[in-house]
Design a protein around this motif. Structure first.
Motif, PDB file in Angstrom:
ATOM      1  N   TYR A  94       0.835  -1.270  -0.102  1.00  0.00           N
ATOM      2  CA  TYR A  94      -0.118  -0.106  -0.115  1.00  0.00           C
ATOM      3  C   TYR A  94       0.998   1.266   0.087  1.00  0.00           C
ATOM      4  O   TYR A  94       0.327   2.363  -0.710  1.00  0.00           O
ATOM      5  N   MET A  95       2.030   1.338   0.746  1.00  0.00           N
ATOM      6  CA  MET A  95       2.861   2.611   0.927  1.00  0.00           C
ATOM      7  C   MET A  95       3.285   2.629  -0.656  1.00  0.00           C
ATOM      8  O   MET A  95       3.653   3.785  -0.915  1.00  0.00           O
ATOM      9  N   SER A  96       3.911   1.387  -1.152  1.00  0.00           N
ATOM     10  CA  SER A  96       4.404   1.694  -2.330  1.00  0.00           C
ATOM     11  C   SER A  96       3.587   2.215  -3.486  1.00  0.00           C
ATOM     12  O   SER A  96       3.700   3.015  -4.383  1.00  0.00           O
ATOM     13  N   ILE A  97       2.320   1.774  -3.357  1.00  0.00           N
ATOM     14  CA  ILE A  97       1.112   2.328  -4.479  1.00  0.00           C
ATOM     15  C   ILE A  97       1.220   3.700  -3.869  1.00  0.00           C
ATOM     16  O   ILE A  97       0.836   4.567  -5.029  1.00  0.00           O
ATOM     17  N   GLY A  98       1.085   4.001  -2.642  1.00  0.00           N
ATOM     18  CA  GLY A  98       0.981   5.427  -2.452  1.00  0.00           C
ATOM     19  C   GLY A  98       2.067   6.324  -3.198  1.00  0.00           C
ATOM     20  O   GLY A  98       1.889   7.706  -3.496  1.00  0.00           O
ATOM     21  N   GLN A  99       3.355   5.707  -3.179  1.00  0.00           N
ATOM     22  CA  GLN A  99       4.419   6.322  -3.558  1.00  0.00           C
ATOM     23  C   GLN A  99       4.433   6.675  -5.056  1.00  0.00           C
ATOM     24  O   GLN A  99       4.649   7.772  -5.493  1.00  0.00           O
ATOM     25  N   ASP A 100       3.649   5.625  -5.991  1.00  0.00           N
ATOM     26  CA  ASP A 100       3.498   5.804  -7.012  1.00  0.00           C
ATOM     27  C   ASP A 100       2.505   7.030  -7.492  1.00  0.00           C
ATOM     28  O   ASP A 100       2.585   7.908  -8.381  1.00  0.00           O
ATOM     29  N   PHE A 101       1.444   7.078  -6.487  1.00  0.00           N
ATOM     30  CA  PHE A 101       0.482   8.289  -6.559  1.00  0.00           C
ATOM     31  C   PHE A 101       1.198   9.644  -6.531  1.00  0.00           C
ATOM     32  O   PHE A 101       1.089  10.529  -7.134  1.00  0.00           O
ATOM     33  N   TYR A 102       2.127   9.696  -5.406  1.00  0.00           N
ATOM     34  CA  TYR A 102       2.776  10.802  -4.858  1.00  0.00           C
ATOM     35  C   TYR A 102       3.576  11.372  -6.104  1.00  0.00           C
ATOM     36  O   TYR A 102       3.772  12.673  -6.372  1.00  0.00           O
ATOM     37  N   ARG A 103       4.296  10.388  -6.736  1.00  0.00           N
ATOM     38  CA  ARG A 103       5.413  10.680  -7.774  1.00  0.00           C
ATOM     39  C   ARG A 103       4.591  11.324  -8.874  1.00  0.00           C
ATOM     40  O   ARG A 103       5.009  12.411  -9.474  1.00  0.00           O
TER      41      ARG A 103
END
Length: 198
Positions: A90-99
């Protein structure tokens, strides 16, 4: 018959050991920054164990390091399908959205991570950072505070809380946080310290 059974068990154990060796090799390549080689090793492991969550997640991280974001995201989503409580995915998916600048979606992903790992200082920090980008300073500050309360040795939330305090003209608190971040190894804190705290 008994001999055949032992041969089959031994074969399975050896196959498993070789397979585990590939994932260890993948982890070693990843740590060395050899991301393409890491992906190859994870692929070999996944041929034998196609649902091995750790290898899928780590392969996604290797794709991410190579800038192959779609492949990385596909792996992170696969991890969620196989292990719906995997906070790291979930955090890595969040990082993709953040990017991509999709901060509201990033916040939702970090909140999903926190549902499964409520004391995760990294997820709290990342949520704060995305809220900060949205201009939601009050909730960003709460998230940074929660991250620091969870892990006082984690320097990043001090750095970003310091930056937030600067934008709120709370210089004394900002400089205190920036100096704390620097003492915890966040070298990026030095520039704002030089600029605002001398």
């Amino acid at each position: 018959m008994k001999k055949l059974f032992y041969v089959l068990v031994l074969g399975a154990l050896l196959g498993s050991a070789c397979s585990e060796g590939e994932t260890v090799k993948g982890d070693q390549f990843f740590e060395q920054g050899k991301y393409a080689e890491a992906i190859e090793a994870y692929n070999e492991h996944l041929k034998l164990k196609p649902k091995h969550v750790k290898s899928i997640y780590n392969r996604g991280r290797a794709f991410e390091e190579l800038g192959q974001y779609e492949k990385a995201l596909a792996d992170f989503n696969t991890v969620i399908e196989l292990d719906p409580s995997n906070a790291n995915a979930y955090m890595s998916i969040g990082q993709d959205f953040y990017r991509k600048g999709e901060y509201a979606s990033a916040v939702l992903s970090y909140e999903q991570a926190l549902q499964h790992s409520p004391d995760n200082a990294q997820a709290l920090f990342l949520k704060g950072r995305a809220l900060h980008q949205q201009g939601d300073f009050e909730n960003a500050l709460s998230a940074y505070n929660a991250s620091i309360s969870t892990d006082k040795s984690f320097g990043q939330p001090y750095m970003f809380r310091g930056a937030l305090y600067l934008s709120l003209n709370r210089k004394k608190q900002a400089c205190s946080d920036l100096n704390k971040a620097l003492s915890l190894g966040v070298k990026e804190a030095q520039d704002p310290i030089n600029k605002y705290c001398k």
